[in-house]
Design a protein around this motif. Structure first.
Motif, mmCIF file in Angstrom:
data_model
loop_
_atom_site.group_PDB
_atom_site.id
_atom_site.type_symbol
_atom_site.label_atom_id
_atom_site.label_comp_id
_atom_site.label_asym_id
_atom_site.label_seq_id
_atom_site.Cartn_x
_atom_site.Cartn_y
_atom_site.Cartn_z
ATOM 1 N N ALA A 28 0.433 -1.486 0.051
ATOM 2 C CA ALA A 28 -0.069 -0.061 0.197
ATOM 3 C C ALA A 28 0.587 0.841 0.080
ATOM 4 O O ALA A 28 1.030 2.184 -0.462
ATOM 5 N N ASN B 117 -11.788 -0.727 5.639
ATOM 6 C CA ASN B 117 -11.749 0.749 4.033
ATOM 7 C C ASN B 117 -10.632 0.526 4.145
ATOM 8 O O ASN B 117 -9.468 0.823 4.258
ATOM 9 N N ARG B 118 -10.682 1.893 3.206
ATOM 10 C CA ARG B 118 -9.173 2.561 2.539
ATOM 11 C C ARG B 118 -8.031 3.727 3.901
ATOM 12 O O ARG B 118 -7.752 3.269 4.188
ATOM 13 N N ASP B 119 -9.367 3.892 4.734
ATOM 14 C CA ASP B 119 -9.300 4.918 5.848
ATOM 15 C C ASP B 119 -8.108 3.710 6.726
ATOM 16 O O ASP B 119 -7.078 4.684 7.231
ATOM 17 N N TYR C 117 -9.552 -7.403 3.378
ATOM 18 C CA TYR C 117 -10.795 -6.451 3.733
ATOM 19 C C TYR C 117 -10.424 -6.920 5.281
ATOM 20 O O TYR C 117 -10.660 -6.717 6.490
ATOM 21 N N GLU D 289 -5.422 7.246 -3.348
ATOM 22 C CA GLU D 289 -6.925 6.964 -3.847
ATOM 23 C C GLU D 289 -6.567 5.721 -4.818
ATOM 24 O O GLU D 289 -7.208 4.806 -5.690
ATOM 25 N N LEU E 51 -7.836 -0.387 -4.033
ATOM 26 C CA LEU E 51 -6.940 -1.450 -3.275
ATOM 27 C C LEU E 51 -7.251 -2.784 -4.111
ATOM 28 O O LEU E 51 -6.081 -3.214 -3.625
#
Length: 185
Positions: free
Chosen positions: A16, A49-51, A44, A26, A29
């Motif tokens: 990441a 989530n992305r945050d 997941y 952005e 994922l």
């Protein structure tokens, strides 16, 4: 966390970090999961989530920078530890088109992660600053947050001119010393 789950977690965070450096926060994922060699379920399960993933990447970068301070204290003189850590801090700010600033901007400043990271980095700055202040080589009125602000300022100013960072670091460290013969009016 089981050893295999820990390895997956660390691989996801590292992939990441690379993806965010290339594409910003952005970054897809699914691409991060593919790079890490894990399926969507594993991704997941660790990061709902992305945050959560952005916070984990930021936290891991801050933890590494803070740990570097303590490593330097153990192996170098106080002045050398301060010099090397300050350079690492500036590099952190300048890293990968200001990845750190991008990640920091994506994190809620009232979040537990932001509070934790702020404490870790401030403690690390104090850990490298206090011993050199005790030697009398660095001004006693400089606080850990001052050191962080100075490093952030240099990193931000040199984002588009990285060749100037070394010179600005030298000027800043010279300004912190107590042995200066003259002052600029």
């Amino acid at each position: 966390m089981r050893a295999d789950a820990r390895r997956n977690y660390e691989r996801i965070v590292e992939c990441a970090r690379e993806a965010f450096a290339e594409h910003g926060p952005e970054a897809p994922l699914d691409e991060i999961g593919r790079r890490a060699g894990v399926g969507p379920g594993t991704l997941y399960r660790h990061f709902p989530n992305r945050d959560a993933l952005i916070e984990a990447v930021y936290r891991s970068r801050i933890e590494a920078l803070a740990a570097r301070a303590y490593e330097l204290i153990e192996t170098l003189s106080p002045a050398e530890a301060l010099d090397q850590w300050f350079r690492a801090q500036v590099d952190f700010v300048m890293d990968k088109r200001s990845l750190a600033a991008t990640l920091k901007a994506a994190i809620d400043r009232s979040s537990e992660t932001f509070t934790l990271c702020s404490g870790l980095i401030t403690d690390a700055a104090g850990a490298v600053l206090r011993p050199v202040q005790e030697t009398g080589l660095i001004r006693a009125d400089i606080e850990p947050r001052d050191l962080l602000r100075l490093g952030h300022g240099i990193g931000a100013a040199c984002e588009t001119a990285p060749e100037a960072a070394g010179r600005l670091i030298e000027v800043t460290l010279a300004g912190l010393r107590t042995d200066r013969q003259t002052r600029v009016p």
